[in-house]
Write a protein that holds these residues in place. Structure first.
Motif, PDB file in Angstrom:
ATOM      1  N   PHE A  53       0.837  -1.204   0.000  1.00 46.18           N
ATOM      2  CA  PHE A  53       0.000   0.000   0.000  1.00 46.18           C
ATOM      3  C   PHE A  53       0.872   1.255   0.000  1.00 46.18           C
ATOM      4  O   PHE A  53       0.680   2.162  -0.810  1.00 46.18           O
ATOM      5  N   LEU A  54       1.851   1.305   0.898  1.00 47.11           N
ATOM      6  CA  LEU A  54       2.712   2.495   0.988  1.00 47.11           C
ATOM      7  C   LEU A  54       3.472   2.740  -0.317  1.00 47.11           C
ATOM      8  O   LEU A  54       3.685   3.889  -0.698  1.00 47.11           O
ATOM      9  N   SER A  55       3.845   1.681  -1.000  1.00 45.63           N
ATOM     10  CA  SER A  55       4.588   1.842  -2.255  1.00 45.63           C
ATOM     11  C   SER A  55       3.727   2.480  -3.348  1.00 45.63           C
ATOM     12  O   SER A  55       4.263   2.983  -4.342  1.00 45.63           O
ATOM     13  N   GLU A  56       2.419   2.474  -3.169  1.00 44.79           N
ATOM     14  CA  GLU A  56       1.503   3.094  -4.134  1.00 44.79           C
ATOM     15  C   GLU A  56       1.398   4.612  -3.943  1.00 44.79           C
ATOM     16  O   GLU A  56       0.843   5.311  -4.795  1.00 44.79           O
ATOM     17  N   LEU A  57       1.896   5.128  -2.829  1.00 43.20           N
ATOM     18  CA  LEU A  57       1.860   6.571  -2.584  1.00 43.20           C
ATOM     19  C   LEU A  57       3.076   7.197  -3.260  1.00 43.20           C
ATOM     20  O   LEU A  57       4.208   6.878  -2.904  1.00 43.20           O
ATOM     21  N   TYR A 123       7.281   9.132   4.574  1.00 42.60           N
ATOM     22  CA  TYR A 123       6.867   7.742   4.817  1.00 42.60           C
ATOM     23  C   TYR A 123       6.903   7.355   6.302  1.00 42.60           C
ATOM     24  O   TYR A 123       6.167   6.466   6.716  1.00 42.60           O
ATOM     25  N   ASP A 124       7.724   8.030   7.105  1.00 37.10           N
ATOM     26  CA  ASP A 124       7.741   7.744   8.545  1.00 37.10           C
ATOM     27  C   ASP A 124       6.401   8.071   9.197  1.00 37.10           C
ATOM     28  O   ASP A 124       5.962   7.382  10.106  1.00 37.10           O
ATOM     29  N   GLU A 125       5.748   9.120   8.716  1.00 36.07           N
ATOM     30  CA  GLU A 125       4.470   9.541   9.297  1.00 36.07           C
ATOM     31  C   GLU A 125       3.320   8.609   8.953  1.00 36.07           C
ATOM     32  O   GLU A 125       2.268   8.672   9.584  1.00 36.07           O
ATOM     33  N   VAL A 126       3.513   7.745   7.963  1.00 31.02           N
ATOM     34  CA  VAL A 126       2.467   6.801   7.583  1.00 31.02           C
ATOM     35  C   VAL A 126       2.923   5.347   7.772  1.00 31.02           C
ATOM     36  O   VAL A 126       2.290   4.431   7.267  1.00 31.02           O
ATOM     37  N   SER A 127       4.009   5.161   8.509  1.00 29.32           N
ATOM     38  CA  SER A 127       4.499   3.801   8.750  1.00 29.32           C
ATOM     39  C   SER A 127       3.457   3.018   9.550  1.00 29.32           C
ATOM     40  O   SER A 127       2.622   3.594  10.253  1.00 29.32           O
ATOM     41  N   TYR A 128       3.524   1.709   9.455  1.00 26.42           N
ATOM     42  CA  TYR A 128       2.562   0.846  10.143  1.00 26.42           C
ATOM     43  C   TYR A 128       2.515   1.156  11.633  1.00 26.42           C
ATOM     44  O   TYR A 128       1.440   1.340  12.208  1.00 26.42           O
ATOM     45  N   ASP A 129       3.679   1.226  12.278  1.00 31.62           N
ATOM     46  CA  ASP A 129       3.728   1.452  13.720  1.00 31.62           C
ATOM     47  C   ASP A 129       3.162   2.810  14.118  1.00 31.62           C
ATOM     48  O   ASP A 129       2.476   2.942  15.118  1.00 31.62           O
ATOM     49  N   THR A 130       3.439   3.831  13.314  1.00 36.92           N
ATOM     50  CA  THR A 130       2.919   5.170  13.599  1.00 36.92           C
ATOM     51  C   THR A 130       1.394   5.194  13.499  1.00 36.92           C
ATOM     52  O   THR A 130       0.708   5.737  14.360  1.00 36.92           O
TER      53      THR A 130
END
Length: 137
Positions: A53-57, A123-130
Motif C-alpha cells: 500500500f505504501l509503495s503506491e503513494l 513515509y515515517d508519518e504513515v508507517s505501520y507502527d505510527t
C-alpha cells in the motif's frame, strides 16, 4: 463539493462502500483528475501487505487513500478500522499541495464511517507502527 470546487465522482463513494460493506478492497487510492475538476479512483487492491500500500503513494505527488487497517487489540483480539490518508509529501509542488488541502474535506465528507485520519508528508508519518499507535488511542 469542496472549497476548491473539485467534485467527487459517485464512483469514489461506491468504491468506498465496497471496501466498507463488502470488504472487496483492502485499500483505495484517490487523486484529483488532470483537468483539476474532480476526484477519481486511481487504484483499488485487496493486497493485505501494508508496505505494498505504501509503495503506491507517490514520492513527489499528493494523493488520498482509504485503508482497511487490521490490527490486534491489547487483549489479542482482531480489529479493523478504516483509515483515511491525506498524503502530501514534502517533495510535491506547492500548487498540488494547496489544491489537495483545500479539496480534502469534500471527499472526507462523503466517505461515512472513517475511524481515523492520518496526514503524511513523509513515509515515517504513515508507517505501520505510527498509524497503529494513532488508531489505538
Amino acid at each position: 463539493m469542496a472549497t476548491s470546487g473539485v467534485k467527487v465522482h459517485q464512483k469514489c463513494i461506491d468504491t468506498f462502500l465496497e471496501l466498507k460493506l463488502q470488504k472487496t478492497h483492502k485499500y483505495i487510492i484517490y487523486k484529483i483528475t488532470d483537468d483539476l475538476n474532480s476526484v477519481e479512483v486511481v487504484k483499488t487492491s485487496n493486497e493485505a501487505d501494508y508496505d505494498t500500500f505504501l509503495s503506491e503513494l507517490p514520492s513527489e505527488d499528493c494523493r488520498w487513500a482509504v485503508y482497511d487497517f487490521a490490527f490486534k487489540t491489547a487483549d489479542g483480539g482482531d480489529r479493523n478500522k478504516i483509515v483515511f490518508f491525506s498524503w502530501s509529501p514534502d517533495s510535491a509542488k506547492i500548487k498540488p499541495k494547496m489544491l489537495y488541502a483545500s479539496s480534502k474535506e469534500g471527499l472526507r465528507k462523503v466517505l461515512n464511517g472513517l475511524a481515523a485520519e492520518i496526514q503524511g508528508t513523509d513515509y515515517d508519518e504513515v508507517s505501520y507502527d505510527t498509524v497503529l499507535e494513532r488508531i489505538r488511542r
